[in-house]
Motif scaffolding. Structure first.
Motif, PDB file in Angstrom:
ATOM      1  N   ARG A 160       0.838   4.214  -2.876  1.00 41.13           N
ATOM      2  CA  ARG A 160       0.533   5.624  -2.594  1.00 41.13           C
ATOM      3  C   ARG A 160       1.656   6.543  -3.079  1.00 41.13           C
ATOM      4  NH1 ARG A 160      -1.462   3.357   2.343  1.00 41.13           N
ATOM      5  NH2 ARG A 160       0.561   3.777   3.322  1.00 41.13           N
ATOM      6  N   PRO A 170      -6.635   0.163  -5.677  1.00 44.38           N
ATOM      7  CA  PRO A 170      -6.048   1.327  -4.992  1.00 44.38           C
ATOM      8  C   PRO A 170      -6.940   2.551  -5.017  1.00 44.38           C
ATOM      9  CG  PRO A 170      -4.449   0.268  -6.431  1.00 44.38           C
ATOM     10  CD  PRO A 170      -5.770  -0.347  -6.741  1.00 44.38           C
ATOM     11  N   HIS A 180       0.819  -1.205   0.000  1.00 45.46           N
ATOM     12  CA  HIS A 180       0.000   0.000   0.000  1.00 45.46           C
ATOM     13  C   HIS A 180       0.860   1.266   0.000  1.00 45.46           C
ATOM     14  CE1 HIS A 180      -3.707  -2.252   1.840  1.00 45.46           C
ATOM     15  NE2 HIS A 180      -3.388  -2.649   0.618  1.00 45.46           N
TER      16      HIS A 180
END
Length: 261
Positions: free
Chosen positions: A99, A168, A95
């Motif tokens: 990002r 995402p 993750h």
């Protein structure tokens, strides 16, 4: 005319009267080579074949060269899938990396890169390579590559339904693991490169396959359409398929080879 009897004693030992085998040139049946090399491979150096039968001079290509990397990819893919199912600690770095990367490149660029993994774009490349390989007499290799591509949706779709991983940029959606675009691009482009490799000595087919597959994967991650782990998992999933294609493309062992005694 009488002959003088010869002594049978050698080195102080009395013989039994039986004729002794001489080791002179008359008994040297091994042919001599003009280049001073041994005319045959020593038995201790030969690699045994299946069932312990005499094999060939090392290295001997065989299934272990394919099974070991395939098994390793399968193990790593199982580990990644388990982490997705249980929301394990591996998803934290996944993750964070997503990002940091998403939308760092204009969407107009990343969308074009992602399109390289579309079926209408990638599959025709493999189809052309299959037709060329079949025309050159490698029908078995062409069929193996086609079967590998057919297995991509058969493997990816059930995994998407089973894991139901959100995306995402779309946490309300599901079905992002593994990446179908990456799998399609990898099998299509790398499979095509393997099929045409026997007919060119240049490395451009493999380089082009890696470039196109990498561009597809990068576009998917940068656009936010897939997590990095989705892409890596697809590469691991499809590597055994491509190893099978490579084995089908590779020429078989020469038959009718004379035995070495």
């Amino acid at each position: 005319m009488s002959e003088t009897p010869r002594s049978r004693e050698t080195g102080g030992e009395t013989g039994t009267g039986l004729p002794q085998r001489r080791t002179g040139p008359a008994f040297a049946h091994t042919p001599h080579r003009s280049d001073s090399r041994s005319p045959q491979t020593p038995r201790g150096v030969r690699q045994p074949g299946p069932g312990g039968r005499p094999g060939t001079i090392p290295p001997v290509p065989g299934r272990p060269a394919t099974l070991l990397p395939a098994a390793l990819c399968g193990l790593l893919f199982a580990l990644a899938t388990w982490q997705v199912l249980v929301a394990g600690p591996l998803l934290g770095p996944d993750h964070a990396l997503s990002r940091a990367l998403v939308r760092t490149v204009p969407d107009s660029v990343t969308e074009r890169l992602s399109d390289l993994g579309n079926v209408p774009v990638a599959v025709p490349v493999l189809a052309l390579a299959m037709a060329y390989a079949a025309w050159r007499g490698r029908r078995r290799a062409a069929l193996t590559a086609g079967l590998a591509m057919a297995l991509v949706p058969a493997l990816v779709v059930p995994l998407k339904l089973w894991t139901a991983r959100p995306g995402p940029l779309e946490p309300w959606a599901a079905g992002y693991y593994p990446s179908g675009h990456t799998a399609t691009a990898f099998v299509a482009y790398a499979g095509a490169a393997l099929l045409v490799r026997p007919y060119t000595r240049r490395p451009w087919p493999a380089a082009a396959a890696l470039l196109l597959t990498g561009a597809t994967a990068a576009g998917l991650v940068l656009r936010g359409w897939h997590w990095p782990l989705d892409v890596v998992a697809s590469l691991l999933l499809c590597t055994p398929l491509l190893l099978t294609v490579r084995r089908a493309v590779a020429p078989g062992p020469a038959r009718g080879r004379a035995r070495e005694d």
